[in-house]
Design a protein around this motif. Structure first.
Motif, PDB file in Angstrom:
ATOM      1  N   PRO A 183       0.808  -1.227   0.000  1.00  0.00           N
ATOM      2  CA  PRO A 183       0.000   0.000   0.000  1.00  0.00           C
ATOM      3  C   PRO A 183       0.838   1.273   0.000  1.00  0.00           C
ATOM      4  N   SER A 184       2.106   1.193   0.400  1.00  0.00           N
ATOM      5  CA  SER A 184       2.951   2.388   0.429  1.00  0.00           C
ATOM      6  C   SER A 184       3.704   2.600  -0.884  1.00  0.00           C
ATOM      7  N   PHE A 185       3.495   1.705  -1.843  1.00  0.00           N
ATOM      8  CA  PHE A 185       4.192   1.775  -3.122  1.00  0.00           C
ATOM      9  C   PHE A 185       3.757   3.002  -3.914  1.00  0.00           C
ATOM     10  N   THR A 186       4.715   3.745  -4.436  1.00  0.00           N
ATOM     11  CA  THR A 186       4.417   4.911  -5.254  1.00  0.00           C
ATOM     12  C   THR A 186       5.101   4.777  -6.600  1.00  0.00           C
ATOM     13  N   ALA A 187       4.322   4.837  -7.666  1.00  0.00           N
ATOM     14  CA  ALA A 187       4.892   4.799  -9.011  1.00  0.00           C
ATOM     15  C   ALA A 187       5.363   6.194  -9.386  1.00  0.00           C
ATOM     16  N   HIS A 188       6.481   6.261 -10.096  1.00  0.00           N
ATOM     17  CA  HIS A 188       7.028   7.536 -10.549  1.00  0.00           C
ATOM     18  C   HIS A 188       6.781   7.690 -12.049  1.00  0.00           C
ATOM     19  N   ALA A 189       6.746   8.919 -12.497  1.00  0.00           N
ATOM     20  CA  ALA A 189       6.581   9.167 -13.932  1.00  0.00           C
ATOM     21  C   ALA A 189       7.776   8.571 -14.673  1.00  0.00           C
ATOM     22  N   ARG A 190       7.496   7.964 -15.811  1.00  0.00           N
ATOM     23  CA  ARG A 190       8.555   7.314 -16.595  1.00  0.00           C
ATOM     24  C   ARG A 190       9.468   8.369 -17.210  1.00  0.00           C
ATOM     25  N   ASN A 191      10.759   8.128 -17.091  1.00  0.00           N
ATOM     26  CA  ASN A 191      11.759   9.018 -17.650  1.00  0.00           C
ATOM     27  C   ASN A 191      12.430   8.297 -18.808  1.00  0.00           C
ATOM     28  N   SER A 192      12.190   8.751 -20.022  1.00  0.00           N
ATOM     29  CA  SER A 192      12.701   8.052 -21.198  1.00  0.00           C
ATOM     30  C   SER A 192      14.203   8.226 -21.406  1.00  0.00           C
ATOM     31  N   SER A 193      14.832   9.143 -20.668  1.00  0.00           N
ATOM     32  CA  SER A 193      16.271   9.346 -20.840  1.00  0.00           C
ATOM     33  C   SER A 193      17.096   8.393 -19.970  1.00  0.00           C
ATOM     34  N   GLN A 194      16.436   7.662 -19.061  1.00  0.00           N
ATOM     35  CA  GLN A 194      17.160   6.727 -18.193  1.00  0.00           C
ATOM     36  C   GLN A 194      17.214   5.345 -18.818  1.00  0.00           C
ATOM     37  N   LEU A 195      18.170   4.564 -18.384  1.00  0.00           N
ATOM     38  CA  LEU A 195      18.287   3.188 -18.856  1.00  0.00           C
ATOM     39  C   LEU A 195      17.155   2.341 -18.287  1.00  0.00           C
ATOM     40  N   PRO A 196      16.714   1.324 -19.020  1.00  0.00           N
ATOM     41  CA  PRO A 196      15.627   0.468 -18.534  1.00  0.00           C
ATOM     42  C   PRO A 196      16.121  -0.555 -17.524  1.00  0.00           C
ATOM     43  N   PHE A 197      15.197  -1.141 -16.802  1.00  0.00           N
ATOM     44  CA  PHE A 197      15.480  -2.300 -15.954  1.00  0.00           C
ATOM     45  C   PHE A 197      15.274  -3.537 -16.822  1.00  0.00           C
ATOM     46  N   VAL A 198      16.262  -4.397 -16.857  1.00  0.00           N
ATOM     47  CA  VAL A 198      16.154  -5.642 -17.622  1.00  0.00           C
ATOM     48  C   VAL A 198      16.353  -6.783 -16.640  1.00  0.00           C
ATOM     49  N   PHE A 199      15.343  -7.644 -16.550  1.00  0.00           N
ATOM     50  CA  PHE A 199      15.382  -8.772 -15.626  1.00  0.00           C
ATOM     51  C   PHE A 199      15.698 -10.062 -16.358  1.00  0.00           C
ATOM     52  N   ALA A 209       7.974   0.642 -12.507  1.00  0.00           N
ATOM     53  CA  ALA A 209       7.072   1.735 -12.116  1.00  0.00           C
ATOM     54  C   ALA A 209       7.642   2.523 -10.943  1.00  0.00           C
ATOM     55  N   HIS A 210       8.239   1.822  -9.995  1.00  0.00           N
ATOM     56  CA  HIS A 210       8.791   2.481  -8.807  1.00  0.00           C
ATOM     57  C   HIS A 210       9.942   3.411  -9.168  1.00  0.00           C
ATOM     58  N   VAL A 211      10.786   2.964 -10.085  1.00  0.00           N
ATOM     59  CA  VAL A 211      11.946   3.762 -10.476  1.00  0.00           C
ATOM     60  C   VAL A 211      11.582   4.785 -11.555  1.00  0.00           C
ATOM     61  N   GLY A 212      10.512   4.502 -12.308  1.00  0.00           N
ATOM     62  CA  GLY A 212      10.082   5.427 -13.350  1.00  0.00           C
ATOM     63  C   GLY A 212      10.769   5.202 -14.681  1.00  0.00           C
ATOM     64  N   VAL A 213      11.112   3.933 -14.961  1.00  0.00           N
ATOM     65  CA  VAL A 213      11.741   3.599 -16.245  1.00  0.00           C
ATOM     66  C   VAL A 213      11.017   2.426 -16.877  1.00  0.00           C
ATOM     67  N   TYR A 214      11.371   2.116 -18.112  1.00  0.00           N
ATOM     68  CA  TYR A 214      10.833   0.941 -18.789  1.00  0.00           C
ATOM     69  C   TYR A 214      11.468  -0.301 -18.167  1.00  0.00           C
ATOM     70  N   GLY A 215      10.698  -1.352 -18.018  1.00  0.00           N
ATOM     71  CA  GLY A 215      11.226  -2.597 -17.478  1.00  0.00           C
ATOM     72  C   GLY A 215      10.775  -3.779 -18.323  1.00  0.00           C
ATOM     73  N   THR A 216      11.648  -4.770 -18.464  1.00  0.00           N
ATOM     74  CA  THR A 216      11.305  -5.970 -19.212  1.00  0.00           C
ATOM     75  C   THR A 216      12.060  -7.166 -18.649  1.00  0.00           C
TER      76      THR A 216
END
Length: 123
Positions: free
Chosen positions: A63-79, A101-108
């Motif tokens: 419940p305390s999780f906050t999503a940040h706006a996505r920043n397209s200039s940052q590197l993505p998270f790749v799992f 979502a938490h960091v505000g970047v694309y993730g895959t």
């Protein structure tokens, strides 16, 4: 007919010796897993997912999780998942989505197969 039987024995005998040698060096259980992967990959993937050793965890909503706006200039998270897991499993999808979502970047998550079965086996 005799030549067919002799030819069959000539082909089968080395395989039997190789299998026996392989079985003694790696163990019969591992050999069964290898054979199952070749003959019935769906069954092997199911056994892996249902194994008591599988570390598939249900991630509850924070419940305390906050999503940040996505920043397209940052590197993505790749799992990349571990052995026996799959990018198609709900837990991996959730971790990927929430972290990005938490960091505000694309993730895959990069799968090692085209579907849950091959991804689980190849992982």
């Amino acid at each position: 007919m005799v030549s067919f039987v002799l030819l069959s024995l000539a082909v089968a005998a080395p395989h039997a010796v190789a299998k026996s040698s392989l079985e003694s060096s790696i163990g019969s259980n591992l050999l069964e897993v290898i054979e199952l992967a070749a003959e019935a990959p769906e069954k092997l993937a199911k056994l892996i997912r249902e194994s008591p050793l599988a570390a598939v965890v249900d991630v509850p909503t924070d419940p305390s999780f906050t999503a940040h706006a996505r920043n397209s200039s940052q590197l993505p998270f790749v799992f990349a998942h571990g052995m026996g897991d799959s990018c198609f499993n709900p837990g991996m999808k959730r971790i990927t989505k929430d972290t990005a979502a938490h960091v505000g970047v694309y993730g895959t998550c990069i799968p090692t197969g085209k579907n849950v079965i091959t991804d689980t086996i190849n992982g």
